[in-house]
Design an enzyme around this catalytic site. Structure first.
Site, PDB file in Angstrom:
ATOM      1  N   ARG A  20      -3.969 -10.309   3.900  1.00 65.81           N
ATOM      2  CA  ARG A  20      -4.304 -10.286   2.466  1.00 65.81           C
ATOM      3  C   ARG A  20      -3.100  -9.694   1.736  1.00 65.81           C
ATOM      4  O   ARG A  20      -2.788  -8.515   1.907  1.00 65.81           O
ATOM      5  CB  ARG A  20      -5.564  -9.448   2.228  1.00 65.81           C
ATOM      6  CG  ARG A  20      -6.025  -9.403   0.778  1.00 65.81           C
ATOM      7  CD  ARG A  20      -7.308  -8.583   0.655  1.00 65.81           C
ATOM      8  NE  ARG A  20      -7.777  -8.546  -0.718  1.00 65.81           N
ATOM      9  CZ  ARG A  20      -7.396  -7.654  -1.626  1.00 65.81           C
ATOM     10  NH1 ARG A  20      -6.517  -6.709  -1.277  1.00 65.81           N
ATOM     11  NH2 ARG A  20      -7.867  -7.691  -2.855  1.00 65.81           N
ATOM     12  N   LYS A  54       0.832  -1.203   0.000  1.00 68.54           N
ATOM     13  CA  LYS A  54       0.000   0.000   0.000  1.00 68.54           C
ATOM     14  C   LYS A  54       0.870   1.258   0.000  1.00 68.54           C
ATOM     15  O   LYS A  54       2.031   1.249   0.435  1.00 68.54           O
ATOM     16  CB  LYS A  54      -0.927   0.002   1.226  1.00 68.54           C
ATOM     17  CG  LYS A  54      -2.024  -1.071   1.192  1.00 68.54           C
ATOM     18  CD  LYS A  54      -3.122  -0.715   0.212  1.00 68.54           C
ATOM     19  CE  LYS A  54      -4.225  -1.768   0.156  1.00 68.54           C
ATOM     20  NZ  LYS A  54      -5.098  -1.733   1.325  1.00 68.54           N
TER      21      LYS A  54
END
Length: 274
Positions: free
Chosen positions: A248, A214
């Site tokens: 995840r 991210k």
């Protein structure tokens, strides 16, 4: 928690969910797996690397993303989900916030719905999940960042999602929560959400953390998305230390190894096979 035919010990173990984006514009994969053959090959690689769940997404939700039609999203995921569910002996999840897409994905073999809007976008989603008896992950998200007290507001927002789930009849043991790293949060808020996963866990549900590659990690390291493996592993280990039960991730093999060590240290014992 039972997801499909598999029983996950989310209180005592940590599992890896492999990301399979079948879109042409995902923020990291960038369309590498948009064809059926490429998607299946990558799914096989993640299974071989130790993935416990495969999460299939047919619409990019990166910052500034453009929504695709329900039919386009269905076309992106249905055949891949069907093939994965038949070929691999592990659960397949659908990453969508649209009930029509979720319904078609479940018909194709998905046994979990990963909803980035925590049941708040589509009024039919909660009822669909309840009626189909599948598991779900409810992620924190909101329009804008007008927080009064960030963590308390995050917990309250998740409480609203849980209320929708309860009202629809989704069993508590079919729900996990996600702090929503990268969604409606500043960089510092994203870091705080990871650091305070234990507060989310205190709501009484297992937590899924999706921090892999991210932009917050890139901001910390001042590196592009392609150079964020080490940062992603650090976030994963911190997630495990703070109480996350599912990670995840894009990098299954590396994450599996890192969290196996982290979990062994936390438990002060050699691990069982995760």
């Amino acid at each position: 928690m039972v997801i499909g035919k598999r029983d996950f010990d989310l209180d005592n173990k940590c599992y890896v969910m492999g990301i399979l984006n079948t879109t042409p514009d995902s923020f990291y994969d960038n369309g590498r797996y948009k064809t059926f053959d490429a998607a299946l090959k990558h799914a096989q690689a993640m299974v071989d690397a130790g993935a416990d769940i495969i999460d299939v997404g047919g619409e990019s939700t990166k910052p500034g993303y453009t929504m695709v039609s329900e039919q386009e999203e269905i076309d992106n995921v249905a055949s891949v989900i069907e093939a994965c569910s038949k070929r691999f002996d592990l659960p397949v999840s659908i990453d969508t916030y649209k009930s029509k897409v979720a319904s078609e994905a479940i018909s194709a073999g998905a046994v979990m719905v990963n909803d980035i809007w925590g049941l708040k976008h589509d009024g039919s989603m909660a009822g669909l999940i309840a009626s189909k008896g599948v598991a779900c992950c409810l992620m924190h998200n909101r329009h804008g960042m007008g927080y009064n007290s960030f963590m308390q507001d995050l917990l309250d927002d998740l409480g609203q999602s849980l209320a929708l789930a309860e009202s629809a009849g989704i069993p508590k043991d079919k729900i996990m929560l996600d702090p929503g790293v990268g969604f409606a949060k500043t960089y510092n808020m994203n870091l705080e959400a990871i650091n305070k996963i234990s507060q989310i866990r205190a709501l009484g549900y297992p937590v899924l953390l999706g921090a892999s590659r991210k932009s917050t990690l890139g901001k910390v390291l001042d590196l592009p998305v392609g150079e964020l493996l080490e940062g992603s592993l650090a976030a994963a280990v911190m997630g495990v230390a703070r109480g996350a039960s599912v990670l995840r991730v894009h990098d299954v093999k590396e994450t599996k190894r890192a969290i196996t060590i982290a979990h062994s240290i936390i438990c002060e014992r050699m691990p069982e096979v995760l």
